[in-house]
Design an enzyme around this catalytic site. Structure first.
Site, mmCIF file in Angstrom:
data_model
loop_
_atom_site.group_PDB
_atom_site.id
_atom_site.type_symbol
_atom_site.label_atom_id
_atom_site.label_comp_id
_atom_site.label_asym_id
_atom_site.label_seq_id
_atom_site.Cartn_x
_atom_site.Cartn_y
_atom_site.Cartn_z
ATOM 1 N N ASP A 230 0.815 -1.208 0.000
ATOM 2 C CA ASP A 230 0.000 0.000 0.000
ATOM 3 C C ASP A 230 0.855 1.267 0.000
ATOM 4 O OD1 ASP A 230 -2.747 1.303 0.614
ATOM 5 O OD2 ASP A 230 -1.481 2.061 2.237
ATOM 6 N N GLU A 296 0.830 -0.408 -4.939
ATOM 7 C CA GLU A 296 -0.128 0.677 -5.146
ATOM 8 C C GLU A 296 0.597 2.012 -5.044
ATOM 9 O OE1 GLU A 296 -3.954 2.709 -2.912
ATOM 10 O OE2 GLU A 296 -1.965 2.540 -2.033
#
Length: 603
Positions: A230, A296
Site C-alpha cells: 500500500d 499501489e
C-alpha cells in the site's frame, strides 16, 4: 494411378479440414512458453469488513470469508487479495496497524486466517495480504517506545523540531490536516502523511528496513502467496524537509493543491521495492513458486513503470494500473480508451505483464462512475485485454455506491475530518458497503437479528444480489464467469493485441495467434445504435460469430455474421466475436474444387 489419386484425396481432405476451420487474421501473435500462475490471472479484492459477517456483530470477518470462498471458486478467480486484517485500533479501518504479526479480533484469530488460507489453497485460490509499510498505528509498540525515547525506537519514526511556533514545514496529510502533530509533553512533531493516528516510519533507519523485511518473511513462511503493498510511493521524504509548492498559489493549503515533490516517488522508494523483490525471489529460488508482489502508487506513467524495475533490478510483478480509474469517465470517447491502453502496453518493460483496474476501495464503483447500463460492457473490455485483471468485490454483481450514507453515518476519516457540506467529495464509504448476497435482511451479509451493519447496505439489494443473479438466465455474475473462462483461450493468454478507433466512436481490437482461434472485440461508447465494419480492424476478416456480449445486447451469443462490414451494435454494447479470415474461406473454396476434380477422375 489409383494409389496416387487416393493419396491426393487424403491430402486434399486433410487440407480441407484445416482450411475450413476459422483461421486467424493476418495479425498474429507468437505462443510463449508456459505462463507463471499469476501472469494472466484474475485477482479479487476483498474488503474484509464488508464481505461476510459470521457472528452477527455487523462487521465482516475471516470466518465469513472462509464460508464464502466457494463463491470465488465458482467465479473462477486466480487469487484473492485481502485488505488489512492485522491488529488495529481501526482509525483507518485496518490501514493503521498496531501489530504486523497478528490478526485483529474484529476479524477473528490467527487460527481463523490459517483456516481461510487452507481452504483457499484447497480450492486452488492464492491468498495475497495487504502490507502497509508507510506507517503504523500510534498504538503500535514501536511508536509508544518512540514517544518515550526507549532504546533505539525514537528513530523508528520521523520526528522534527517546529519552526518558530509552527510545524516543521507546510506539508499536509491526505486526510486534510497538517502532516505534523505535536503530542503533549513532546518538544518535537511527528510526521503522518495520513491520519494523525498513523505515524510515518523512518526508512532511513536500517533497523526499520530490517524489521519490515522480517515481517514479510514471517508471512511468507506461513504460506501466504504474496503482498499488495500500500501507498509505497509515500515511504521516503525529502531529508531536507523543504516546503512543498502550491499548485494554485492563491488556493487553499490542502493536500490536493500541493505538488508532492518532497513526499512522494522519491528514488529511495523504488530501491526499497527492489530490495523486497530480492527477498520474494529468494523464496522462489527454494521451491520454484513465485511469491507475488503488487504495488499501489498513484503516480504518472513514467514513475509507475519504474515499479516494474530499473533494467538492472526487478521490482513489482504488478504495479497497479489506475489509468482506467483516474483518466477515464462516462464522457470518455473511443480515442481516450485507446490512448490509455496503448500507453501502458507501449511503456511496459520487455517481459512485463499488463494489468487493468476498474475499481477499488478508494474510488467510486464502475456502475456508479459510468452508469449501471454500461458496467457490463466495461467488464467485457477489462477481461479481454492482455494481462491481469483486478476485480473489486461486488463488481461481479454490478454493485453501486451507496450515496445515501449521511455525514453522521460516515466512518471514513478522509471525509469525517471535513464537514457536512463537502464530505461527499472525499468519502470512500459508499464504495465499501456490505456485499449483497441475497434479498433477505441486510442482504444476507449478517444475521437478521443484528442491530445494524457497520455501513448501511445499499437500498437496491433486493434487486441487485448474487442469489438473484445465479437464478437468472443472464446476469452480470454469469457474464463474469464466461469472461474468466474465455480468458483461458490461447489468443487471450498469449495472442497479439492490436486496437483501433473505429467510425462512430467505437473502440475495437483483435486478439490473434497463429494456429489458434482469434477474436475481435468491439465496444460501443454511444447512447445509441451504431454501424460497425469489422474490416476496419483488419481487411482479411471475412466472417464472424458472436462468442459473448454485454448484458441486454442487440446481438446474441451464437449469432453468425457474414456481412462483417455491416454490423449494428446497440447502445453501449460490447461484443466478442470469433473471427475467420478471407484467406481461410478462399482456401476452402479452392480445395472443394480440387476435391470435385479428383472425384470426377476416380468415378
Amino acid at each position: 494411378m489409383r494409389i496416387a489419386v487416393s493419396a491426393l484425396v487424403l491430402v486434399a481432405v486433410g487440407l480441407l479440414a484445416t482450411a475450413s476451420g476459422k483461421s486467424p487474421v493476418v495479425i498474429t501473435g507468437k505462443q510463449e512458453a508456459g505462463m507463471d500462475w499469476w501472469e494472466s490471472g484474475v485477482f479479487y479484492q476483498i474488503y474484509p469488513r464488508s464481505f461476510k459477517d459470521s457472528n452477527g456483530d455487523g462487521v465482516g470477518d475471516l470466518a465469513g470469508i472462509t464460508e464464502k470462498l466457494d463463491h470465488l471458486a465458482d467465479l473462477g478467480v486466480t487469487g484473492v487479495w485481502l485488505s488489512p486484517v492485522f491488529k488495529s485500533p481501526m482509525a483507518d479501518f485496518g490501514y493503521d496497524i498496531a501489530d504486523f504479526r497478528d490478526v485483529d479480533p474484529i476479524f477473528g484469530t490467527m487460527a481463523d486466517l490459517d483456516r481461510m488460507v487452507q481452504k483457499a489453497k484447497q480450492l486452488g485460490i492464492k491468498v495475497i495480504l495487504d502490507f502497509v509499510p508507510n506507517h503504523t498505528s500510534d498504538e503500535h509498540e514501536w511508536f509508544i517506545k518512540s514517544v518515550n525515547n526507549e532504546g533505539n525506537y525514537r528513530d523508528y519514526y520521523v520526528w522534527r523540531n517546529g519552526v518558530g511556533t509552527g510545524t516543521p514545514n507546510n506539508w499536509q496529510s491526505v486526510f486534510h490536516t497538517p502532516a505534523w502533530t505535536l503530542l503533549p509533553g513532546q518538544s518535537q512533531y511527528y510526521l503522518h502523511q495520513f491520519d494523525k493516528k498513523q505515524p510515518d516510519l523512518n526508512y532511513r533507519n536500517p533497523l526499520v528496513k530490517q524489521e519490515m523485511a522480517d515481517m514479510v518473511s514471517f508471512w511468507l513462511d506461513k504460506g501466504i502467496d504474496g503482498f499488495r503493498i500500500d501507498a509505497i510511493n509515500h515511504v521516503y521524504e525529502d531529508p531536507q524537509f523543504r516546503d512543498e509548492r502550491l499548485i494554485d498559489p492563491n488556493g487553499e493549503l490542502i493536500w490536493e493543491n500541493m505538488d508532492h515533490e518532497y513526499t512522494q516517488n522519491l528514488p529511495e522508494c523504488y530501491d526499497l521495492i527492489y530490495d523486497w523483490r530480492d527477498l520474494f525471489d529468494s523464496y522462489k529460488a527454494r521451491d520454484n513458486v513465485t511469491r507475488l508482489m503488487m504495488t499501489e502508487a498513484y503516480a504518472n506513467l513514467e514513475q509507475t513503470m519504474l515499479w516494474y524495475g530499473n533494467g538492472n533490478r526487478k521490482g513489482s510483478h504488478i504495479p497497479f494500473n489506475f489509468a482506467m480509474i483516474n483518466r477515464l469517465s462516462k464522457d470518455s470517447r473511443a480515442n481516450d480508451f485507446k490512448e490509455i491502453i496503448d500507453e501502458w502496453l507501449n511503456a511496459m518493460p520487455a517481459g512485463a505483464q499488463a494489468n487493468w483496474v476498474l475499481g477499488n476501495h478508494d474510488r467510486p464503483r464502475i456502475a456508479s462512475r459510468y452508469g449501471p447500463d454500461r458496467a457490463s460492457s466495461l467488464a467485457v473490455l477489462e477481461m479481454t485485454l492482455p494481462g491481469i485483471a483486478v476485480v473489486y468485490y461486488g463488481e461481479e454483481i454490478g454493485m453501486e455506491d451507496n450515496r445515501a450514507i449521511t455525514f453522521e453515518e460516515t466512518q471514513d476519516p478522509q471525509a469525517a475530518n471535513t464537514n457536512p457540506d463537502v464530505y461527499q467529495q472525499f468519502t470512500r464509504d459508499p464504495v465499501r458497503t456490505p456485499f449483497q448476497w441475497d434479498a433477505t435482511a441486510y442482504a444476507g451479509f449478517t444475521a437478521a437479528t443484528a442491530q445494524k451493519t457497520w455501513l448501511p447496505v445499499h437500498p437496491n439489494y433486493r434487486e441487485v444480489n448474487l442469489a438473484a443473479q445465479k437464478a437468472a438466465s443472464e446476469s452480470m455474475f454469469k457474464l463474469y464467469q464466461k469472461l474468466i473462462r474465455l480468458r483461458k483461450e490461447h489468443a487471450f493468454m498469449h495472442g497479439k493485441f492490436e486496437s483501433k478507433v473505429l467510425l462512430n466512436n467505437v473502440f475495437g481490437y483483435t486478439r490473434t495467434m497463429d494456429g489458434e482461434q482469434s477474436y475481435a472485440v468491439v465496444v460501443n461508447l454511444n447512447d445509441n445504435d451504431v454501424n460497425v465494419n469489422l474490416q476496419e480492424l483488419h481487411e482479411d476478416i471475412d466472417s464472424a460469430k458472436v462468442t459473448l456480449t454485454s448484458l441486454d445486447a442487440r446481438m446474441k451469443e451464437g449469432d453468425e455474421v457474414t456481412e462483417v462490414f455491416h454490423i449494428v451494435l446497440g447502445r453501449y454494447d460490447a461484443v466478442v466475436f470469433e473471427i475467420a479470415s478471407s484467406a481461410a474461406t478462399i482456401g476452402a473454396s479452392m480445395l472443394m474444387m480440387l476435391m470435385a476434380t479428383i472425384l470426377r477422375t476416380l468415378f
